[in-house]
Design a protein around this motif. Structure first.
Motif, mmCIF file in Angstrom:
data_model
loop_
_atom_site.group_PDB
_atom_site.id
_atom_site.type_symbol
_atom_site.label_atom_id
_atom_site.label_comp_id
_atom_site.label_asym_id
_atom_site.label_seq_id
_atom_site.Cartn_x
_atom_site.Cartn_y
_atom_site.Cartn_z
ATOM 1 N N CYS A 100 -5.575 34.568 -30.633
ATOM 2 C CA CYS A 100 -4.933 33.740 -29.605
ATOM 3 C C CYS A 100 -3.960 34.598 -28.808
ATOM 4 O O CYS A 100 -3.265 35.452 -29.357
ATOM 5 C CB CYS A 100 -4.211 32.577 -30.276
ATOM 6 S SG CYS A 100 -3.334 31.510 -29.129
ATOM 7 N N TYR A 102 -1.407 33.340 -27.003
ATOM 8 C CA TYR A 102 -0.210 32.554 -26.698
ATOM 9 C C TYR A 102 1.040 33.384 -26.987
ATOM 10 O O TYR A 102 1.112 34.102 -27.978
ATOM 11 C CB TYR A 102 -0.209 31.281 -27.551
ATOM 12 C CG TYR A 102 0.993 30.407 -27.328
ATOM 13 C CD1 TYR A 102 1.085 29.600 -26.206
ATOM 14 C CD2 TYR A 102 2.043 30.406 -28.238
ATOM 15 C CE1 TYR A 102 2.184 28.798 -26.005
ATOM 16 C CE2 TYR A 102 3.147 29.602 -28.041
ATOM 17 C CZ TYR A 102 3.213 28.810 -26.918
ATOM 18 O OH TYR A 102 4.301 28.019 -26.720
ATOM 19 N N HIS A 127 -6.833 30.861 -26.017
ATOM 20 C CA HIS A 127 -5.864 30.286 -26.936
ATOM 21 C C HIS A 127 -6.564 29.527 -28.053
ATOM 22 O O HIS A 127 -7.653 28.993 -27.873
ATOM 23 C CB HIS A 127 -4.912 29.339 -26.194
ATOM 24 C CG HIS A 127 -4.217 30.003 -25.044
ATOM 25 N ND1 HIS A 127 -3.258 30.981 -25.213
ATOM 26 C CD2 HIS A 127 -4.360 29.849 -23.711
ATOM 27 C CE1 HIS A 127 -2.831 31.379 -24.033
ATOM 28 N NE2 HIS A 127 -3.490 30.717 -23.103
ATOM 29 N N HIS A 131 -2.571 25.973 -29.476
ATOM 30 C CA HIS A 131 -1.885 26.404 -28.263
ATOM 31 C C HIS A 131 -2.656 26.066 -26.995
ATOM 32 O O HIS A 131 -2.074 26.052 -25.921
ATOM 33 C CB HIS A 131 -1.597 27.899 -28.346
ATOM 34 C CG HIS A 131 -0.644 28.232 -29.441
ATOM 35 N ND1 HIS A 131 -0.955 29.111 -30.438
ATOM 36 C CD2 HIS A 131 0.592 27.756 -29.738
ATOM 37 C CE1 HIS A 131 0.059 29.184 -31.279
ATOM 38 N NE2 HIS A 131 0.997 28.376 -30.883
#
Length: 194
Positions: A100, A102, A127, A131
């Motif tokens: 991810c 994020y 993501h 998220h």
């Protein structure tokens, strides 16, 4: 209803034999036209035949076109469609772990795996599920680190048990994800000659 199949049939055999005879005949006429002098054709009353120049020009033109296509155009098209050597799409498949992307308010990153990243085609989702919902929200949310846990198992979350654990975790050297590695560096490390 007839079945569509590439297997030989009597109709295809007749067409194939007719085309074989046609091209043999056309090649024989081409050879006669190329080697017999023009004066012989003029005595027979054939004055509308193309110039003998075309007997050499057309085959050479065809060979040059095939050569240019085979050695320039076709490889150029293949190279234009090939992703860059450091591009993630050159080494990914359905078992690739995509992390991810994020970013937390304190600058840290999420380490969750993105489930089914290539479901939308070549472009990977950026993501994880947790998220992705947050990124789709219009208003940015402020999250207190002590109340937020990014672990897959919330009961074992050290951030909830010990709020001072996050700075300790940030000081550790993270293991780089596969997508962050340069393929050129990996190749040099794996295949260097001794």
């Amino acid at each position: 209803m007839p079945e569509h199949t590439p297997a030989p049939t009597p109709g295809r055999a007749i067409y194939g034999f007719a085309l074989f005879l046609l091209f043999k005949t056309l090649f024989a006429l081409y050879v006669v036209w190329a080697f017999v002098p023009t004066a012989v054709f003029e005595r027979l009353g054939l004055t509308y035949l193309p110039d003998k120049y075309f007997a050499l020009f057309l085959p050479i033109l065809a060979l040059v076109a095939i050569t240019l296509f085979a050695f320039l155009v076709y490889p150029s098209l293949a190279l234009a469609m090939t992703p860059d050597v450091d591009d993630r799409t050159t080494v990914t498949d359905s078992y690739t772990i995509v992390r991810c992307q994020y970013q937390f308010p304190d600058g840290g990153g999420c380490s969750q795996r993105v489930d089914d990243p290539y479901s939308a085609g070549w472009n990977a989702k950026r993501h994880c599920e947790k998220h992705a919902i947050r990124m789709n929200e219009q208003q940015p949310r402020t999250v207190r680190v002590a109340n937020f846990c990014d672990c897959p198992y919330e009961a074992m979350c050290l951030l909830r048990k010990d709020p001072d654990y996050l700075p300790t975790l940030r000081r550790k050297d993270p293991i780089p994800a596969v997508s962050d590695l340069s393929l050129a560096k990996v190749s040099r490390a794996l295949y260097r000659r001794y």
